[in-house]
Design a protein around this motif. Sequence first.
Motif, PDB file in Angstrom:
ATOM      1  N   LYS A  85       0.838  -1.199   0.000  1.00 50.33           N
ATOM      2  CA  LYS A  85       0.000   0.000   0.000  1.00 50.33           C
ATOM      3  C   LYS A  85       0.874   1.251   0.000  1.00 50.33           C
ATOM      4  O   LYS A  85       0.583   2.227  -0.701  1.00 50.33           O
ATOM      5  CB  LYS A  85      -0.930  -0.022   1.217  1.00 50.33           C
ATOM      6  CG  LYS A  85      -2.049   0.982   1.127  1.00 50.33           C
ATOM      7  CD  LYS A  85      -2.966   0.873   2.328  1.00 50.33           C
ATOM      8  CE  LYS A  85      -3.810   2.134   2.429  1.00 50.33           C
ATOM      9  NZ  LYS A  85      -4.461   2.250   3.716  1.00 50.33           N
ATOM     10  N   MET A 142       0.732   4.174  -2.715  1.00 50.36           N
ATOM     11  CA  MET A 142       0.482   5.570  -2.362  1.00 50.36           C
ATOM     12  C   MET A 142       1.653   6.462  -2.779  1.00 50.36           C
ATOM     13  O   MET A 142       1.465   7.618  -3.136  1.00 50.36           O
ATOM     14  CB  MET A 142       0.265   5.708  -0.849  1.00 50.36           C
ATOM     15  CG  MET A 142      -0.964   4.988  -0.331  1.00 50.36           C
ATOM     16  SD  MET A 142      -2.469   5.605  -1.067  1.00 50.36           S
ATOM     17  CE  MET A 142      -2.993   6.766   0.182  1.00 50.36           C
ATOM     18  N   VAL A 160      -3.933   9.355  -6.251  1.00 48.67           N
ATOM     19  CA  VAL A 160      -4.195   8.549  -5.061  1.00 48.67           C
ATOM     20  C   VAL A 160      -5.560   8.924  -4.491  1.00 48.67           C
ATOM     21  O   VAL A 160      -6.067  10.019  -4.744  1.00 48.67           O
ATOM     22  CB  VAL A 160      -3.100   8.758  -3.986  1.00 48.67           C
ATOM     23  CG1 VAL A 160      -1.776   8.211  -4.453  1.00 48.67           C
ATOM     24  CG2 VAL A 160      -2.972  10.214  -3.610  1.00 48.67           C
ATOM     25  N   ASN A 184      -1.212  12.800  -7.002  1.00 51.37           N
ATOM     26  CA  ASN A 184      -0.372  12.376  -5.879  1.00 51.37           C
ATOM     27  C   ASN A 184       0.341  13.553  -5.201  1.00 51.37           C
ATOM     28  O   ASN A 184       1.209  14.186  -5.786  1.00 51.37           O
ATOM     29  CB  ASN A 184       0.676  11.381  -6.389  1.00 51.37           C
ATOM     30  CG  ASN A 184       1.280  10.580  -5.265  1.00 51.37           C
ATOM     31  OD1 ASN A 184       1.443  11.078  -4.164  1.00 51.37           O
ATOM     32  ND2 ASN A 184       1.614   9.325  -5.541  1.00 51.37           N
ATOM     33  N   VAL A 231       3.780   9.520   3.267  1.00 50.65           N
ATOM     34  CA  VAL A 231       3.005   8.333   2.898  1.00 50.65           C
ATOM     35  C   VAL A 231       2.647   7.532   4.138  1.00 50.65           C
ATOM     36  O   VAL A 231       1.505   7.109   4.326  1.00 50.65           O
ATOM     37  CB  VAL A 231       3.828   7.457   1.920  1.00 50.65           C
ATOM     38  CG1 VAL A 231       3.100   6.165   1.628  1.00 50.65           C
ATOM     39  CG2 VAL A 231       4.116   8.222   0.651  1.00 50.65           C
TER      40      VAL A 231
END
Lengths: 441, 347
Positions: free
Chosen positions: B130, B134, B140, B152, B160
């Motif tokens: 994950k 991300m 995202v 993003n 993150v």
Amino acid sequence: MSCANIVNSMNDSNTNGSTTVEKVNASLKRRYARERRFRRMGLSAVMLGLAFVSLLFLSIIGNGYSAFQQTKVRLAISFDEQLLDPSGERNPKVLSSADYNGLIKNALRQAFPAVQSRQDKKELYRLISNGGSFRLREMVLDDPAIIGTTRDVWLSADDDIDMLVKGHIDRNLTEDDRRVKDSVIAWIDQLDQQGAVDLAFNAGFFTSGDSREPEQAGIGGAIMGSIYTLLVTLVLSFPIGVAAAIYLEEFAPQNRWTDLIEVNINNLAAVPSIVFGLLGLAVFINFFGLPRSAPLVGGLVLTLMTLPTIIIASRAALKSVPPSIREAALGIGASRMQMVFHHVMPLAMPGMLTGTIIGMAQALGESAPLLMIGMVAFIVDIPGGPLDPSTVLPVQIFLWADSPERAFVERTSAAIMVLLGFLIVMNLLAVILRKRFERRW
Amino acid sequence: MITNRLALGVALALSASAASAAAARDYISIVGSSTVYPFATVVAENFGKTSSFKTPKIESTGSGGGLKLFCSGVGVEYPDITNASRRIKSSEVETCASNGVNDIIEVKIGYDGIVVANSKDTGQFAVTRKDLYMALAKDVPNPDGSETFIPNPFKTWKDVNASLPETGIEVLGPPPTSGTRDAFVELAMEGGCKEIGWVKGMKKSDKNAYKARCHSIREDGAFIEAGENDNLIVQKLQANPSALGIFGFSFLDQNSDKVQGSEIDGVAPTFEAIADGSYPVSRPLYFYVKKAHIGSVPGIQEYLSEFTSDKAWGDEGYLTDKGMIPMPQEERAKFASDVKALKNLEM
């Protein structure tokens, strides 16, 4: 300096052009400064270029010189008859398929009797390159009389050992971070103390074909491939290029068609080489059905690529022959054909050959068009003719640069050194030809 | 002799009647994936040295390019075998069939792990899939929970995931033409993407949008395409300790003194972890054989038995020395017996 004096003396005598002299004097300093600046810039441009070239050479030679040596390990191999030829018939078939690896394993076990566990033994056997068994097989097939005797044989070490001996693996790192275990280093040090580890000239690098084991890999196959490819290129592109140049320069009428052809030839010289590869794939392989990966097709593609270079250089050489030669020949009754082949062409030949050699050097270093026709391939067998699959030197460099094994780094640089050597020789030849035979009017 | 042959070759080309040149071929011609290339070449070399056949010729064309060549037809001018770092697609099977290539044998040879690594000069990374999604996705999910996407915004790893170090996101990876990139996107990125509940729901409602969201990598400079050459990525990681790099396990294996693999979902990329399947980012490797060529090109069956022998692809085989992760015993036995029986591909 002397020039400034003259201006000063002119100023002193104060002739009628005083205002002009003052003007000149006023700008003189600036003009000199400008010239100095320009010279300095030119010099620094040359220096910068030289610095980059020497950096390139230094890094390549620094990386690659060690590849010309190969770590060898001396082992006392006993050519055990029980293992090689139990029947004692010396049948070549039996001898060629015997277990030569077993001989090496026996010798290693004898050299290190303390190694007992299965895992350690496996590590021990990996000291020696698996090409060693082929070496022993050759020895036995050459001279079956050595069966039953014990000989000291120098065998190539595995690539990891080679890297260790050459100092490319740091002994100070912890064991986990190193590709070579502490126990292996101890074995090698022990062998070294007995004088059984040596760096010898790596002849195999020049004679053997490609291999996935760095210690067995060589550029022999790639060099043969390059030779066949260049032979095809030379045989085709030189006569065609020179004939085209002579026709266009000496016989063709000056009209719109020849203009068009000239523009096209100049254009072709600037076409990216990969385009010729695509053309080669479509025409020679798909249409004519020639085999993939063959130097013949490579040579045909590179012919297309070098033709414009040769035609342009040959035309320039023909142009530089003064018209008086042609007129004199025609004047004493030579035909145009005789004029061209007896008088003009011999005088233009050095220029034509120079252009051809430069075109060949370009073709030698080319790899992009060969990608399309399948010459970027793993080929172990050394090609025996222009129809056998093969690679060329720059492709071999490309393939090795992409290999994970650390030992390929030095081999890549060494192959680059060989390629650069060929290129320097070819370009030198072109310069010598021009210097010695070219006539200027 | 050589000049004779050369002259013959040139004459053939010039007269344009060279169709006969390809009439027979006494070596196996292999094309395909650059990931399988280092493994297939070892087998080919061993096969050439230990058998009476010539060493097969192996071109590194990429999985897609290899299958295209493979499927163009039956006959000696077409390759006998293609390597692939993914399974053949049904569209490719159809192309094959339309060109008369009907009987194909599929051989799965083992696994290749994809590692996310950094220089040994800094600490080891431990990320989840994950986190990777991300950090690297183009868009995202909006952090405000509104089930929408935003471009993003993350600049550092700490943005993150608070447990990660505060270094800028800088990842060197292969370009889109690479099979490694495909596999990374599919296994790591999509793997992380799926963990977000509502995005997973998208897979059923709008598969194309789901794929576009989960598979696109950001283009704002945080992900740097470093070319197909994995050695180059290793060198760049050494020069830049704050960057991460994505490449195949065999390169980590060879450069373990320079770079370290990051833990993904708590599992470090070791030989054992990839082999038992606990390391999440690994993919199967295959090759495909044209059945019609067996018999007309010498040595294909012998090459197959060399590849499927335990000394090659077994737990202790020479392929594992080169960094290939072997399949479990039963799977190997199944594929070996399928190959022996020349069983056709079933999609």
